[in-house]
Scaffold this active site. Structure first.
Site, short mmCIF file in Angstrom:
data_model
loop_
_atom_site.label_atom_id
_atom_site.label_comp_id
_atom_site.label_asym_id
_atom_site.label_seq_id
_atom_site.Cartn_x
_atom_site.Cartn_y
_atom_site.Cartn_z
N ASN A 195 13.04 6.90 -4.02
CA ASN A 195 14.10 6.00 -4.46
C ASN A 195 15.31 6.17 -3.58
OD1 ASN A 195 15.89 8.11 -5.68
ND2 ASN A 195 14.04 8.46 -6.88
N LYS B 292 -4.73 9.44 6.47
CA LYS B 292 -3.94 8.21 6.45
C LYS B 292 -4.80 7.04 5.99
CE LYS B 292 -1.15 5.28 9.34
NZ LYS B 292 -1.08 4.71 10.66
#
Ligand code: CTP
Length: 402
Positions: free
Chosen positions: A207, A286
C-alpha cells in the site's frame, strides 16, 4: 521551549564546514544559535560565515574587550539551553577531559550548567588512540553526551571511523537533548510503513504508506526520554537516531517482531499500514505471462493490534485509522472492535493529510468518548500531540488508581 538557545562551539578540524550547515538547520528549526570558534577553527572558516547564518555575533576571543562586553563568556554559558561542540578535535577533547579553560570555548564549557554535546571528528588513527579514547570515556563519565564519529572517507585520505556525523543527525541529537524528558520510564513499540506480501520472487502487493507518521512518532517519543523500538515495514526513510529499528517486510514478520517486544513494553503505537490479506501461496519462481485472466486467492493476515489488546496487561495500545469516508464513525467502531485506548483517525482524501506528505490532519478518539480534531500540522507536531495524550492518559490512570 519557545526559542531554545544553542551555543555551538566550533574547533579547528576540516569538518568545520559542516558546522555551517548545522547552524542553518538549527536556525530553520527556530533555535537561536550563538557560535563560539577557537582560533584554529577561524583558519578553516571565516567567522563572517557563521555570523551571517546565525544572525548573531561570533565569539572568538576571551580577552577581547569588545567581545566580552557584547557577548560575555558567563552570559553565553548562562543563556545556553544546550552547548554543542561540533566538530570536536582531539585537542579540545583532551582539554575538556583535563578541565582546562584557556580560551573562550573551554571557559564557557566549565561555566555552563546546560547539557553538553560533543561531536568528535578526526583522523581514524587519532580517534582510535588510547589517550583520545580515555578522554572520551572521561567526558562520558562526567555526564557529557558524546556522539559517535561515523565511518567513511576522511578528508585526510584515509577510510575509517572519524567522520563528523551529517548535520541532520547532529540537529536531531540536539532536539533530543532540548526536549523535557517527560516520557522517561516508558518503553514504546512503534510500528511504521506498509507491509509487503509477495506474489512471487519479484512481485508483491502493498500500500501507499510512506512510514513518515510512524518514524515521526518514534523520534518524538525518543526525544522525550522513552526507550523506543521501531518495527518498520519497507520505507525509504533513514533509521531515526536513538531508536532501535527492527526492519520487517510481511505482516507475519511484523507480528512476530511486535510480540517479541510486547511483554516488556509500556505502550504500542500501531502506525503501520498492515495488509489485511496476503496471497494464499507465493510462487517459488517468477510467474510467466499467460493468456486470459489470472486469479489470486487471498487469505486474511492476523490483526496484530487486536491480538495485542486481547493479551495486554498494563500496556496502552494506540491504533490508527486511515479512512476515506465517515471518519469519526468508522474510527469509533475500530476503537471498540479492536479494544484500543486511542484511535488516531485521518481522512486520507483530505489535502495535507495521509500518504507520503509531511503533514497530517488527524482526529483523536479515546475510550472515554473524547473526540479531539486537530488542524493540519506537521507529522512531527502530530507525533508530539499523541505523546502528550499518552502523558495525560498516564496522569488520569494514576489519579483513578490512587
Ligand atoms: N492493523 C493491524 N493488523 C492488521 C491490520 C491493521 O494491527 N492486519 C492495525 C493498524 O496498524 C492500525 C489499525 O489496525 O493501527 C487499523 O488499521 P486499518 O487498516 O484502518 O483497520 P482494518 O481493521 O484493516 O479496517 P479496514 O476495514 O478499514 O481496513
Amino acid at each position: 521551549m519557545e526559542k531554545p538557545n544553542v551555543v555551538l562551539g566550533v574547533t579547528g578540524g576540516i569538518a568545520c564546514y559542516k558546522a555551517l550547515e548545522l547552524v542553518r538547520l538549527l536556525v530553520q528549526d527556530s533555535c537561536s544559535v550563538r557560535v563560539v570558534m577557537t582560533r584554529e577553527a577561524t583558519e578553516f572558516v571565516a567567522p563572517l560565515s557563521f555570523q551571517t547564518l546565525s544572525g548573531a555575533p561570533v565569539g572568538t576571543d576571551l580577552f577581547s574587550l569588545t567581545q566580552e562586553s557584547e557577548i560575555g563568556h558567563i552570559n553565553l554559558a548562562d543563556s545556553a539551553d544546550v552547548l554543542v561542540i561540533a566538530p570536536a578535535t582531539a585537542n579540545v577533547i583532551a582539554k575538556l577531559a583535563a578541565g582546562i579553560a584557556d580560551d573562550l570555548l573551554t571557559t564557557v564549557v566549565l561555566a555552563t550548567q546546560a547539557p553538553l554535546l560533543v561531536v568528535p571528528s578526526m583522523n581514524v588513527h587519532m580517534l582510535a588512540h588510547p589517550m583520545v579514547q580515555a578522554n572520551i570515556a572521561k567526558l562520558r563519565s562526567a555526564g557529557y553526551h558524546v556522539m559517535e564519529a561515523v565511518a567513511g572517507y576522511l578528508a585526510c585520505g584515509y577510510e575509517g571511523k572519524g567522520r563528523l556525523p551529517e548535520p541532520p543527525a547532529i540537529a536531531e541529537e540536539i532536539r533530543r537533548l532540548l526536549r523535557p524528558k517527560d516520557l522517561s520510564g516508558e518503553k514504546i513499540v512503534v510500528t511504521a510503513g506498509p507491509s509487503r506480501e509477495a506474489l512471487d520472487p519479484v512481485r508483491y502487493i502493498s500500500n501507499r504508506s510512506s512510514g513518515k507518521m510512524g518514524y515521526a512518532l518514534a523520534r518524538a517519543a525518543a526525544r522525550r526520554g522513552a526507550k523506543v523500538t521501531l518495527v518498520s515495514g519497507p520505507t525509504a526513510l533513514a533509521a531515526p537516531e536513538g531508536v532501535t529499528t527492527v526492519p520487517v517486510v510481511t505482516a507475519e514478520e511484523m507480528r512476530a517482531a511486535v510480540l517479541a517486544e510486547f511483554d516488556s513494553a509500556t505502550a504500542v503505537l500501531m502506525a503501520a499500514a498492515v495488509a489485511d490479506y496476503r496471497p494464499r501461496s507465493t510462487a517459488g519462481r517468477k510467474m510467466k505471462r499467460g493468456d486470459g485472466n489470472r486469479r489470486v486467492e487471498f487469505v486474511p493476515n492476523p490483526d496484530i493490534v487486536a491480538e495485542l489488546t486481547a493479551r495486554r496487561g498494563r500496556q496502552v495500545v494506540v491504533g490508527f485509522a486511515a479512512e476515506t469516508e465517515s471518519l469519526v464513525e468508522n474510527a469509533r467502531q475500530k476503537l471498540h472492535r479492536k479494544n484500543l485506548d486511542l484511535v488516531v483517525a485521518n481522512d486520507v482524501t483530505q489535502e495535507g493529510s495521509g500518504f507520503d506528505v509531511d503533514t497530517n490532519a488527524v482526529t483523536l478518539l479515546d475510550r472515554d468518548g473524547t473526540v479531539t480534531p486537530l488542524p493540519v500540522m506537521s507529522k512531527d507536531a502530530v507525533a508530539d500531540r499523541i505523546c502528550d495524550w499518552l502523558l495525560q492518559h498516564r496522569e488520569h490512570s494514576h489519579r483513578r488508581g490512587a
